[in-house]
Design a protein around this motif. Structure first.
Motif, PDB file in Angstrom:
ATOM      1  N   MET A  43     -14.629  -2.805 -10.991  1.00 45.40           N
ATOM      2  CA  MET A  43     -15.389  -3.459 -12.059  1.00 45.40           C
ATOM      3  C   MET A  43     -14.521  -4.365 -12.932  1.00 45.40           C
ATOM      4  SD  MET A  43     -17.937  -0.236 -12.866  1.00 45.40           S
ATOM      5  CE  MET A  43     -18.023  -0.635 -14.566  1.00 45.40           C
ATOM      6  N   GLY A  44     -13.624  -5.102 -12.320  1.00 45.36           N
ATOM      7  CA  GLY A  44     -12.905  -6.112 -13.067  1.00 45.36           C
ATOM      8  C   GLY A  44     -11.400  -6.026 -13.109  1.00 45.36           C
ATOM      9  N   SER A  45     -10.778  -5.551 -12.055  1.00 44.43           N
ATOM     10  CA  SER A  45      -9.323  -5.492 -12.015  1.00 44.43           C
ATOM     11  C   SER A  45      -8.782  -6.326 -10.860  1.00 44.43           C
ATOM     12  CB  SER A  45      -8.845  -4.047 -11.832  1.00 44.43           C
ATOM     13  OG  SER A  45      -9.176  -3.265 -12.946  1.00 44.43           O
ATOM     14  N   PRO A  46      -7.870  -7.248 -11.159  1.00 47.61           N
ATOM     15  CA  PRO A  46      -7.208  -7.995 -10.099  1.00 47.61           C
ATOM     16  C   PRO A  46      -6.276  -7.066  -9.323  1.00 47.61           C
ATOM     17  CG  PRO A  46      -7.010  -9.122 -12.197  1.00 47.61           C
ATOM     18  CD  PRO A  46      -7.526  -7.753 -12.483  1.00 47.61           C
ATOM     19  N   VAL A  47      -6.363  -7.141  -8.009  1.00 46.70           N
ATOM     20  CA  VAL A  47      -5.542  -6.314  -7.122  1.00 46.70           C
ATOM     21  C   VAL A  47      -4.906  -7.222  -6.087  1.00 46.70           C
ATOM     22  CG1 VAL A  47      -5.607  -4.444  -5.408  1.00 46.70           C
ATOM     23  CG2 VAL A  47      -7.045  -4.300  -7.441  1.00 46.70           C
ATOM     24  N   TRP A  48      -3.646  -6.954  -5.760  1.00 43.79           N
ATOM     25  CA  TRP A  48      -2.954  -7.703  -4.724  1.00 43.79           C
ATOM     26  C   TRP A  48      -2.586  -6.740  -3.614  1.00 43.79           C
ATOM     27  CZ3 TRP A  48      -2.301  -8.476  -9.924  1.00 43.79           C
ATOM     28  CH2 TRP A  48      -2.694  -9.729 -10.398  1.00 43.79           C
ATOM     29  N   SER A  49      -2.852  -7.169  -2.363  1.00 45.20           N
ATOM     30  CA  SER A  49      -2.633  -6.307  -1.205  1.00 45.20           C
ATOM     31  C   SER A  49      -1.937  -7.064  -0.082  1.00 45.20           C
ATOM     32  CB  SER A  49      -3.968  -5.788  -0.669  1.00 45.20           C
ATOM     33  OG  SER A  49      -4.632  -5.022  -1.631  1.00 45.20           O
ATOM     34  N   ARG A  50      -1.218  -6.306   0.703  1.00 46.59           N
ATOM     35  CA  ARG A  50      -0.619  -6.792   1.965  1.00 46.59           C
ATOM     36  C   ARG A  50      -0.265  -5.545   2.745  1.00 46.59           C
ATOM     37  NH1 ARG A  50       1.671  -8.723   6.048  1.00 46.59           N
ATOM     38  NH2 ARG A  50       3.086 -10.459   6.232  1.00 46.59           N
ATOM     39  N   ASP A  51      -0.995  -5.275   3.798  1.00 49.26           N
ATOM     40  CA  ASP A  51      -0.834  -4.047   4.582  1.00 49.26           C
ATOM     41  C   ASP A  51      -1.055  -2.811   3.716  1.00 49.26           C
ATOM     42  OD1 ASP A  51      -0.244  -5.480   6.945  1.00 49.26           O
ATOM     43  OD2 ASP A  51       1.860  -5.660   6.345  1.00 49.26           O
ATOM     44  N   GLY A  52      -1.919  -2.936   2.730  1.00 50.41           N
ATOM     45  CA  GLY A  52      -2.192  -1.873   1.762  1.00 50.41           C
ATOM     46  C   GLY A  52      -2.045  -2.433   0.365  1.00 50.41           C
ATOM     47  N   MET A  53      -2.457  -1.659  -0.615  1.00 48.72           N
ATOM     48  CA  MET A  53      -2.396  -2.141  -1.991  1.00 48.72           C
ATOM     49  C   MET A  53      -0.947  -2.250  -2.469  1.00 48.72           C
ATOM     50  SD  MET A  53      -3.838  -0.775  -5.674  1.00 48.72           S
ATOM     51  CE  MET A  53      -5.111   0.174  -4.963  1.00 48.72           C
ATOM     52  N   ILE A  54      -0.666  -3.357  -3.140  1.00 45.11           N
ATOM     53  CA  ILE A  54       0.636  -3.563  -3.765  1.00 45.11           C
ATOM     54  C   ILE A  54       0.534  -3.164  -5.236  1.00 45.11           C
ATOM     55  CG2 ILE A  54       2.375  -5.252  -4.460  1.00 45.11           C
ATOM     56  CD1 ILE A  54       1.420  -6.930  -1.993  1.00 45.11           C
ATOM     57  N   ALA A  55      -0.333  -3.865  -5.967  1.00 45.50           N
ATOM     58  CA  ALA A  55      -0.396  -3.642  -7.406  1.00 45.50           C
ATOM     59  C   ALA A  55      -1.747  -4.061  -7.967  1.00 45.50           C
ATOM     60  CB  ALA A  55       0.713  -4.429  -8.114  1.00 45.50           C
ATOM     61  N   VAL A  56      -2.037  -3.544  -9.145  1.00 44.23           N
ATOM     62  CA  VAL A  56      -3.224  -3.901  -9.915  1.00 44.23           C
ATOM     63  C   VAL A  56      -2.742  -4.299 -11.306  1.00 44.23           C
ATOM     64  CG1 VAL A  56      -3.631  -1.485 -10.562  1.00 44.23           C
ATOM     65  CG2 VAL A  56      -5.492  -3.126 -10.723  1.00 44.23           C
ATOM     66  N   VAL A 110       7.827  -6.744  -5.433  1.00 42.56           N
ATOM     67  CA  VAL A 110       6.625  -6.960  -4.631  1.00 42.56           C
ATOM     68  C   VAL A 110       6.972  -6.878  -3.144  1.00 42.56           C
ATOM     69  CG1 VAL A 110       4.872  -8.670  -3.971  1.00 42.56           C
ATOM     70  CG2 VAL A 110       5.389  -8.274  -6.389  1.00 42.56           C
ATOM     71  N   ARG A 111       8.072  -7.493  -2.742  1.00 44.28           N
ATOM     72  CA  ARG A 111       8.489  -7.434  -1.335  1.00 44.28           C
ATOM     73  C   ARG A 111       8.813  -5.997  -0.923  1.00 44.28           C
ATOM     74  NH1 ARG A 111      11.655 -12.313  -2.921  1.00 44.28           N
ATOM     75  NH2 ARG A 111      10.326 -14.066  -2.370  1.00 44.28           N
ATOM     76  N   ALA A 112       9.409  -5.237  -1.823  1.00 43.77           N
ATOM     77  CA  ALA A 112       9.694  -3.823  -1.534  1.00 43.77           C
ATOM     78  C   ALA A 112       8.395  -3.047  -1.347  1.00 43.77           C
ATOM     79  CB  ALA A 112      10.534  -3.212  -2.659  1.00 43.77           C
ATOM     80  N   ALA A 113       7.378  -3.385  -2.135  1.00 44.49           N
ATOM     81  CA  ALA A 113       6.075  -2.717  -1.996  1.00 44.49           C
ATOM     82  C   ALA A 113       5.437  -3.052  -0.646  1.00 44.49           C
ATOM     83  CB  ALA A 113       5.146  -3.127  -3.139  1.00 44.49           C
ATOM     84  N   ILE A 114       5.597  -4.284  -0.199  1.00 45.91           N
ATOM     85  CA  ILE A 114       5.071  -4.679   1.109  1.00 45.91           C
ATOM     86  C   ILE A 114       5.800  -3.904   2.210  1.00 45.91           C
ATOM     87  CG2 ILE A 114       4.867  -6.580   2.768  1.00 45.91           C
ATOM     88  CD1 ILE A 114       4.515  -8.431   0.260  1.00 45.91           C
ATOM     89  N   GLU A 115       7.104  -3.809   2.103  1.00 47.70           N
ATOM     90  CA  GLU A 115       7.878  -3.056   3.094  1.00 47.70           C
ATOM     91  C   GLU A 115       7.482  -1.586   3.086  1.00 47.70           C
ATOM     92  OE1 GLU A 115       9.790  -4.191   5.564  1.00 47.70           O
ATOM     93  OE2 GLU A 115       9.104  -6.139   4.840  1.00 47.70           O
ATOM     94  N   TYR A 116       7.248  -1.042   1.912  1.00 43.18           N
ATOM     95  CA  TYR A 116       6.778   0.349   1.806  1.00 43.18           C
ATOM     96  C   TYR A 116       5.453   0.495   2.549  1.00 43.18           C
ATOM     97  CZ  TYR A 116       5.194   4.764  -0.112  1.00 43.18           C
ATOM     98  OH  TYR A 116       4.740   6.054  -0.240  1.00 43.18           O
ATOM     99  N   ASN A 117       4.527  -0.427   2.289  1.00 41.82           N
ATOM    100  CA  ASN A 117       3.221  -0.365   2.956  1.00 41.82           C
ATOM    101  C   ASN A 117       3.375  -0.439   4.473  1.00 41.82           C
ATOM    102  OD1 ASN A 117       1.946  -0.199   0.495  1.00 41.82           O
ATOM    103  ND2 ASN A 117       1.231  -2.317   0.495  1.00 41.82           N
ATOM    104  N   ARG A 118       4.217  -1.332   4.935  1.00 39.05           N
ATOM    105  CA  ARG A 118       4.418  -1.478   6.382  1.00 39.05           C
ATOM    106  C   ARG A 118       5.020  -0.215   6.987  1.00 39.05           C
ATOM    107  NH1 ARG A 118       6.901  -7.500   6.139  1.00 39.05           N
ATOM    108  NH2 ARG A 118       4.924  -8.622   6.080  1.00 39.05           N
ATOM    109  N   ALA A 119       5.981   0.371   6.315  1.00 38.09           N
ATOM    110  CA  ALA A 119       6.635   1.575   6.827  1.00 38.09           C
ATOM    111  C   ALA A 119       5.680   2.755   6.890  1.00 38.09           C
ATOM    112  CB  ALA A 119       7.839   1.930   5.949  1.00 38.09           C
ATOM    113  N   HIS A 120       4.701   2.765   6.009  1.00 39.95           N
ATOM    114  CA  HIS A 120       3.770   3.890   5.947  1.00 39.95           C
ATOM    115  C   HIS A 120       2.430   3.595   6.609  1.00 39.95           C
ATOM    116  CE1 HIS A 120       6.775   4.916   2.970  1.00 39.95           C
ATOM    117  NE2 HIS A 120       6.439   6.160   3.195  1.00 39.95           N
ATOM    118  N   LEU A 121       2.265   2.396   7.137  1.00 43.23           N
ATOM    119  CA  LEU A 121       0.997   1.989   7.737  1.00 43.23           C
ATOM    120  C   LEU A 121       0.619   2.882   8.909  1.00 43.23           C
ATOM    121  CD1 LEU A 121      -1.192  -0.197   7.505  1.00 43.23           C
ATOM    122  CD2 LEU A 121       0.127  -1.570   9.106  1.00 43.23           C
ATOM    123  N   LYS A 122       1.502   3.047   9.857  1.00 46.40           N
ATOM    124  CA  LYS A 122       1.204   3.865  11.029  1.00 46.40           C
ATOM    125  C   LYS A 122       1.133   5.338  10.656  1.00 46.40           C
ATOM    126  CE  LYS A 122       2.979   0.715  14.467  1.00 46.40           C
ATOM    127  NZ  LYS A 122       3.969   0.456  15.488  1.00 46.40           N
TER     128      LYS A 122
END
Length: 137
Positions: A43-56, A110-122
């Motif tokens: 209901m009104g929060s900007p969210v950024w994602s790449r292979d999972g949520m990065i940040a809100v 942000v790049r570390a968050a993307i790497e975290y998402n990728r490592a935990h994706l599978k």
């Protein structure tokens, strides 16, 4: 209206220092990786994602808060996190009037968050349901 347009509109609606701060945070996030997706949730929060949520991010009275979904698992060599430090998963950065945004450090986080998402994706993906009872011929 798509998510990016809603975020544009939300930022334009801020009438004080939070407008420029929010816009700069967004600029840094988007510059960190060209495949980051902007979303509009809860209901009104900007969210950024790449292979999972990065940040809100949210503009609160007196601050702009950027919360990383898996911040507790991220390296933070520049000690950007200053809120939510006791949490088991999330970490946040509270930006106050007059704070300077360290663009290099924020992009690295942000790049570390993307790497975290990728490592935990599978690891976090659910296995496909088995076809019990099906016979191979």
């Amino acid at each position: 209206m798509n998510a990016s347009e809603r975020i544009d509109q939300m930022i334009a609606g801020l009438s004080d220092w939070r407008r420029a701060t929010f816009a700069r945070i967004r600029e840094c996030i988007l510059a960190a990786d060209p495949e980051i997706v902007e979303e509009w949730k809860w209901m009104g929060s900007p969210v950024w994602s790449r292979d999972g949520m990065i940040a809100v991010a949210n503009a609160h009275k007196g601050k702009v808060k950027l919360t990383f979904a898996h911040g507790a698992g991220l390296p933070d060599p520049d000690t950007l996190f200053n809120a939510g430090l006791e949490g088991n998963a999330r970490r946040a950065i509270d930006f106050f009037e007059g704070d300077k945004i360290d663009a290099r450090a924020l992009k690295a986080l942000v790049r570390a968050a993307i790497e975290y998402n990728r490592a935990h994706l599978k690891k976090n993906a659910r296995p496909a349901p088995s076809k019990a009872g099906s016979k191979k011929t």
